[in-house]
Scaffold this motif. Structure first.
Motif, PDB file in Angstrom:
ATOM      1  N   THR A 295       1.275  -0.687  -2.021  1.00  0.00           N
ATOM      2  CA  THR A 295       0.667   0.639  -2.050  1.00  0.00           C
ATOM      3  C   THR A 295      -0.399   0.834  -0.980  1.00  0.00           C
ATOM      4  O   THR A 295      -0.660   1.960  -0.583  1.00  0.00           O
ATOM      5  CB  THR A 295       0.054   0.924  -3.432  1.00  0.00           C
ATOM      6  OG1 THR A 295      -0.906  -0.079  -3.734  1.00  0.00           O
ATOM      7  CG2 THR A 295       1.128   0.942  -4.502  1.00  0.00           C
ATOM      8  N   LYS A 296      -0.987  -0.235  -0.493  1.00  0.00           N
ATOM      9  CA  LYS A 296      -2.023  -0.103   0.532  1.00  0.00           C
ATOM     10  C   LYS A 296      -1.415   0.229   1.894  1.00  0.00           C
ATOM     11  O   LYS A 296      -1.891   1.096   2.616  1.00  0.00           O
ATOM     12  CB  LYS A 296      -2.852  -1.373   0.625  1.00  0.00           C
ATOM     13  CG  LYS A 296      -3.981  -1.259   1.621  1.00  0.00           C
ATOM     14  CD  LYS A 296      -4.914  -2.437   1.575  1.00  0.00           C
ATOM     15  CE  LYS A 296      -6.065  -2.195   2.542  1.00  0.00           C
ATOM     16  NZ  LYS A 296      -7.023  -3.295   2.489  1.00  0.00           N
ATOM     17  N   ASN A 297      -0.335  -0.470   2.244  1.00  0.00           N
ATOM     18  CA  ASN A 297       0.296  -0.271   3.548  1.00  0.00           C
ATOM     19  C   ASN A 297       1.514   0.639   3.492  1.00  0.00           C
ATOM     20  O   ASN A 297       2.135   0.910   4.516  1.00  0.00           O
ATOM     21  CB  ASN A 297       0.707  -1.629   4.132  1.00  0.00           C
ATOM     22  CG  ASN A 297      -0.492  -2.525   4.337  1.00  0.00           C
ATOM     23  OD1 ASN A 297      -1.533  -2.086   4.794  1.00  0.00           O
ATOM     24  ND2 ASN A 297      -0.352  -3.782   3.975  1.00  0.00           N
ATOM     25  N   ASP A 298       1.882   1.100   2.287  1.00  0.00           N
ATOM     26  CA  ASP A 298       3.040   1.963   2.061  1.00  0.00           C
ATOM     27  C   ASP A 298       4.316   1.351   2.645  1.00  0.00           C
ATOM     28  O   ASP A 298       5.056   1.985   3.379  1.00  0.00           O
ATOM     29  CB  ASP A 298       2.794   3.362   2.636  1.00  0.00           C
ATOM     30  CG  ASP A 298       3.741   4.381   2.041  1.00  0.00           C
ATOM     31  OD1 ASP A 298       4.201   4.167   0.907  1.00  0.00           O
ATOM     32  OD2 ASP A 298       4.038   5.379   2.719  1.00  0.00           O
ATOM     33  N   VAL A 299       4.552   0.068   2.296  1.00  0.00           N
ATOM     34  CA  VAL A 299       5.733  -0.660   2.742  1.00  0.00           C
ATOM     35  C   VAL A 299       6.488  -1.130   1.505  1.00  0.00           C
ATOM     36  O   VAL A 299       5.880  -1.557   0.526  1.00  0.00           O
ATOM     37  CB  VAL A 299       5.333  -1.887   3.599  1.00  0.00           C
ATOM     38  CG1 VAL A 299       6.552  -2.672   4.024  1.00  0.00           C
ATOM     39  CG2 VAL A 299       4.530  -1.451   4.801  1.00  0.00           C
TER      40      VAL A 299
ATOM     41  N   MET B 110       1.438 -11.537  -1.916  1.00  0.00           N
ATOM     42  CA  MET B 110      -0.020 -11.633  -1.958  1.00  0.00           C
ATOM     43  C   MET B 110      -0.507 -12.701  -0.977  1.00  0.00           C
ATOM     44  O   MET B 110      -1.483 -12.479  -0.252  1.00  0.00           O
ATOM     45  CB  MET B 110      -0.483 -11.964  -3.379  1.00  0.00           C
ATOM     46  CG  MET B 110      -0.335 -10.833  -4.358  1.00  0.00           C
ATOM     47  SD  MET B 110      -0.569 -11.299  -6.080  1.00  0.00           S
ATOM     48  CE  MET B 110      -2.129 -12.130  -6.050  1.00  0.00           C
ATOM     49  N   ASN B 111       0.159 -13.852  -0.944  1.00  0.00           N
ATOM     50  CA  ASN B 111      -0.212 -14.916  -0.003  1.00  0.00           C
ATOM     51  C   ASN B 111       0.013 -14.492   1.437  1.00  0.00           C
ATOM     52  O   ASN B 111      -0.785 -14.802   2.317  1.00  0.00           O
ATOM     53  CB  ASN B 111       0.583 -16.189  -0.291  1.00  0.00           C
ATOM     54  CG  ASN B 111       0.125 -16.882  -1.547  1.00  0.00           C
ATOM     55  OD1 ASN B 111      -0.991 -16.670  -1.997  1.00  0.00           O
ATOM     56  ND2 ASN B 111       0.992 -17.690  -2.114  1.00  0.00           N
ATOM     57  N   GLN B 112       1.106 -13.791   1.671  1.00  0.00           N
ATOM     58  CA  GLN B 112       1.466 -13.379   3.025  1.00  0.00           C
ATOM     59  C   GLN B 112       0.529 -12.306   3.572  1.00  0.00           C
ATOM     60  O   GLN B 112       0.158 -12.340   4.742  1.00  0.00           O
ATOM     61  CB  GLN B 112       2.902 -12.862   3.025  1.00  0.00           C
ATOM     62  CG  GLN B 112       3.502 -12.634   4.374  1.00  0.00           C
ATOM     63  CD  GLN B 112       4.950 -12.191   4.262  1.00  0.00           C
ATOM     64  OE1 GLN B 112       5.293 -11.387   3.397  1.00  0.00           O
ATOM     65  NE2 GLN B 112       5.787 -12.709   5.130  1.00  0.00           N
ATOM     66  N   THR B 113       0.134 -11.355   2.738  1.00  0.00           N
ATOM     67  CA  THR B 113      -0.666 -10.227   3.207  1.00  0.00           C
ATOM     68  C   THR B 113      -2.162 -10.380   2.949  1.00  0.00           C
ATOM     69  O   THR B 113      -2.963  -9.692   3.564  1.00  0.00           O
ATOM     70  CB  THR B 113      -0.209  -8.917   2.536  1.00  0.00           C
ATOM     71  OG1 THR B 113      -0.368  -9.029   1.127  1.00  0.00           O
ATOM     72  CG2 THR B 113       1.238  -8.611   2.873  1.00  0.00           C
TER      73      THR B 113
END
Length: 70
Positions: A24-28, A52-55
């Motif tokens: 929802t933050k990056n709309d991806v 979560m780990n990746q971003t």
């Protein structure tokens, strides 16, 4: 007393083969497959933990937004 967690190893609809997770933050939106030997909720949680780990974002930024049919 020992309590065991039992997970259902099936999905309600066998035509559903995967799911989508929305950042929802990056709309991806990301797509992931379901596995027949793993509970669907566990699969979704593992996929979100990987994102979560990746971003570096928290769990509140991700939610399952849809299902993928055959």
């Amino acid at each position: 007393m020992k309590v065991e967690k039992k997970f259902a190893k099936f999905r309600l609809n066998p035509a559903i083969v995967g799911f989508k997770v929305l950042d929802t933050k990056n709309d991806v939106e990301y797509q992931f497959p379901y596995y027949p030997d793993r509970d669907s909720v566990l699969t979704e949680n593992i996929a979100i933990a990987g994102l979560m780990n990746q971003t570096g974002l928290s769990r509140g930024n991700f939610w399952v937004s849809g299902l993928i049919k055959k």
